[in-house]
Design a protein around this motif. Structure first.
Motif, PDB file in Angstrom:
ATOM      1  N   ALA A   1       2.740  11.382  -1.078  1.00 14.83           N
ATOM      2  CA  ALA A   1       3.198  10.298  -0.196  1.00 14.83           C
ATOM      3  C   ALA A   1       2.147   9.204  -0.254  1.00 14.83           C
ATOM      4  O   ALA A   1       0.954   9.495  -0.405  1.00 14.83           O
ATOM      5  N   PRO A   2       2.562   7.963  -0.133  1.00 12.56           N
ATOM      6  CA  PRO A   2       1.580   6.890  -0.150  1.00 12.56           C
ATOM      7  C   PRO A   2       0.518   7.049   0.941  1.00 12.56           C
ATOM      8  O   PRO A   2       0.782   7.582   2.011  1.00 12.56           O
ATOM      9  N   ARG A   3      -0.679   6.595   0.624  1.00 13.88           N
ATOM     10  CA  ARG A   3      -1.793   6.656   1.565  1.00 13.88           C
ATOM     11  C   ARG A   3      -1.557   5.725   2.756  1.00 13.88           C
ATOM     12  O   ARG A   3      -1.957   6.013   3.873  1.00 13.88           O
ATOM     13  N   GLU A   4      -0.909   4.606   2.497  1.00 14.10           N
ATOM     14  CA  GLU A   4      -0.649   3.624   3.545  1.00 14.10           C
ATOM     15  C   GLU A   4       0.608   3.995   4.326  1.00 14.10           C
ATOM     16  O   GLU A   4       1.547   4.536   3.768  1.00 14.10           O
ATOM     17  N   ALA A   5       0.629   3.658   5.601  1.00 11.49           N
ATOM     18  CA  ALA A   5       1.866   3.754   6.384  1.00 11.49           C
ATOM     19  C   ALA A   5       2.743   2.586   5.954  1.00 11.49           C
ATOM     20  O   ALA A   5       2.314   1.428   5.997  1.00 11.49           O
TER      21      ALA A   5
ATOM     22  N   ARG B   1      -5.175  22.293   7.281  1.00 12.44           N
ATOM     23  CA  ARG B   1      -6.341  21.404   7.241  1.00 12.44           C
ATOM     24  C   ARG B   1      -6.305  20.633   5.929  1.00 12.44           C
ATOM     25  O   ARG B   1      -6.206  21.218   4.863  1.00 12.44           O
ATOM     26  N   LEU B   2      -6.378  19.301   6.034  1.00 12.15           N
ATOM     27  CA  LEU B   2      -6.438  18.487   4.827  1.00 12.15           C
ATOM     28  C   LEU B   2      -7.773  18.752   4.145  1.00 12.15           C
ATOM     29  O   LEU B   2      -8.829  18.556   4.729  1.00 12.15           O
ATOM     30  N   ASP B   3      -7.704  19.238   2.905  1.00 14.32           N
ATOM     31  CA  ASP B   3      -8.908  19.563   2.156  1.00 14.32           C
ATOM     32  C   ASP B   3      -9.397  18.351   1.372  1.00 14.32           C
ATOM     33  O   ASP B   3     -10.573  18.015   1.379  1.00 14.32           O
ATOM     34  N   ARG B   4      -8.480  17.696   0.662  1.00 10.41           N
ATOM     35  CA  ARG B   4      -8.825  16.496  -0.098  1.00 10.41           C
ATOM     36  C   ARG B   4      -7.548  15.811  -0.552  1.00 10.41           C
ATOM     37  O   ARG B   4      -6.449  16.326  -0.373  1.00 10.41           O
ATOM     38  N   CYS B   5      -7.729  14.651  -1.174  1.00  8.72           N
ATOM     39  CA  CYS B   5      -6.599  13.897  -1.714  1.00  8.72           C
ATOM     40  C   CYS B   5      -6.814  13.680  -3.204  1.00  8.72           C
ATOM     41  O   CYS B   5      -7.943  13.753  -3.696  1.00  8.72           O
ATOM     42  N   HIS B   6      -5.729  13.448  -3.921  1.00  7.39           N
ATOM     43  CA  HIS B   6      -5.761  13.264  -5.365  1.00  7.39           C
ATOM     44  C   HIS B   6      -4.905  12.061  -5.734  1.00  7.39           C
ATOM     45  O   HIS B   6      -3.992  11.687  -4.997  1.00  7.39           O
ATOM     46  N   LEU B   7      -5.160  11.509  -6.915  1.00 10.46           N
ATOM     47  CA  LEU B   7      -4.302  10.501  -7.536  1.00 10.46           C
ATOM     48  C   LEU B   7      -3.892  11.020  -8.906  1.00 10.46           C
ATOM     49  O   LEU B   7      -4.730  11.540  -9.641  1.00 10.46           O
ATOM     50  N   ASP B   8      -2.595  10.888  -9.237  1.00 11.54           N
ATOM     51  CA  ASP B   8      -2.174  11.293 -10.575  1.00 11.54           C
ATOM     52  C   ASP B   8      -2.274  10.109 -11.537  1.00 11.54           C
ATOM     53  O   ASP B   8      -2.688   9.008 -11.152  1.00 11.54           O
ATOM     54  N   GLU B   9      -1.880  10.334 -12.778  1.00 13.65           N
ATOM     55  CA  GLU B   9      -1.997   9.305 -13.805  1.00 13.65           C
ATOM     56  C   GLU B   9      -1.105   8.098 -13.551  1.00 13.65           C
ATOM     57  O   GLU B   9      -1.309   7.025 -14.149  1.00 13.65           O
ATOM     58  N   GLY B  10      -0.140   8.218 -12.652  1.00 10.06           N
ATOM     59  CA  GLY B  10       0.722   7.090 -12.294  1.00 10.06           C
ATOM     60  C   GLY B  10       0.266   6.370 -11.032  1.00 10.06           C
ATOM     61  O   GLY B  10       0.939   5.457 -10.555  1.00 10.06           O
TER      62      GLY B  10
END
Length: 194
Positions: free
Chosen positions: A140-144, A174-183
């Motif tokens: 899901a997008p990071r921004e609201a 518990r949110l452990d971390r966030c990731h970004l994919d190649e897109g």
């Protein structure tokens, strides 16, 4: 008599979606599973679509995969594309998750398609279906923000990182971390405490 489409428009465009779905995200999801879960661990793909590329990448990595999707056509394609996996056709936010628990859950490209109440309900259901120590990866997008889905023209809503973190906390993850994919797509990686 009016009937509601439980797939929120995805059944009508299933063939088009299958034709244009790229492999973006598959390598990230498989690397996530290999890092956090034991080989052969049970993983549920929530909003599995046709099974390509996510469920197939997990199954090819040796994980046991289950799929949930509200589109009958996409579930039929999933069964063809990932024949070793089980799939059910039902809205994810109402799913019984096969009446079992999972070491991992992924939901790529689904949560923001649901209205906020259904997003909360789905995250709670995933939490209930995870084993202690289980992991949940969703995009899901990071921004609201709000926008119209380009395929279904349905409203899409990201609650944003702050609210997703709050929802995860309230449901016992518990949110452990966030990731970004190649897109450039944003992923939330949460864990259920053991």
């Amino acid at each position: 008599m009016t009937t509601t489409d439980p797939s929120a428009g995805w059944e009508a465009i299933a063939d088009r979606f299958v034709a244009i779905r790229s492999g973006v995200g598959a390598s990230l999801v498989r690397a996530w599973a290999e890092e956090h879960l034991l080989g052969g661990a049970p993983i549920v793909d929530v909003g599995c679509g046709s099974g390509v590329p996510i469920a197939r990448a997990l199954a090819d990595g040796g994980f046991a995969v289950w799929g949930i999707d509200a589109s009958a056509s996409l579930v039929a394609a999933f069964r063809r594309n990932v024949p070793q996996a089980s799939a059910i056709c039902e809205p994810a936010q109402d799913s019984i998750f096969f009446g079992r628990s999972f070491a991992g859950a992924v939901s790529i490209g689904l949560i923001f398609l649901l209205d906020p109440a259904d997003q909360y309900r789905l995250i709670a259901r995933v939490t209930d279906a995870l084993e202690p120590g289980g992991r949940f990866l969703f995009s899901a997008p990071r921004e609201a923000c709000e926008w119209r889905d380009t395929l279904t023209n349905q409203r899409s809503i990201s609650l944003g990182a702050l609210e997703y973190t709050r929802v995860l906390d309230r449901t016992g993850l518990r949110l452990d971390r966030c990731h970004l994919d190649e897109g450039g797509n944003h992923y939330y990686d949460a864990v259920k405490p053991a």
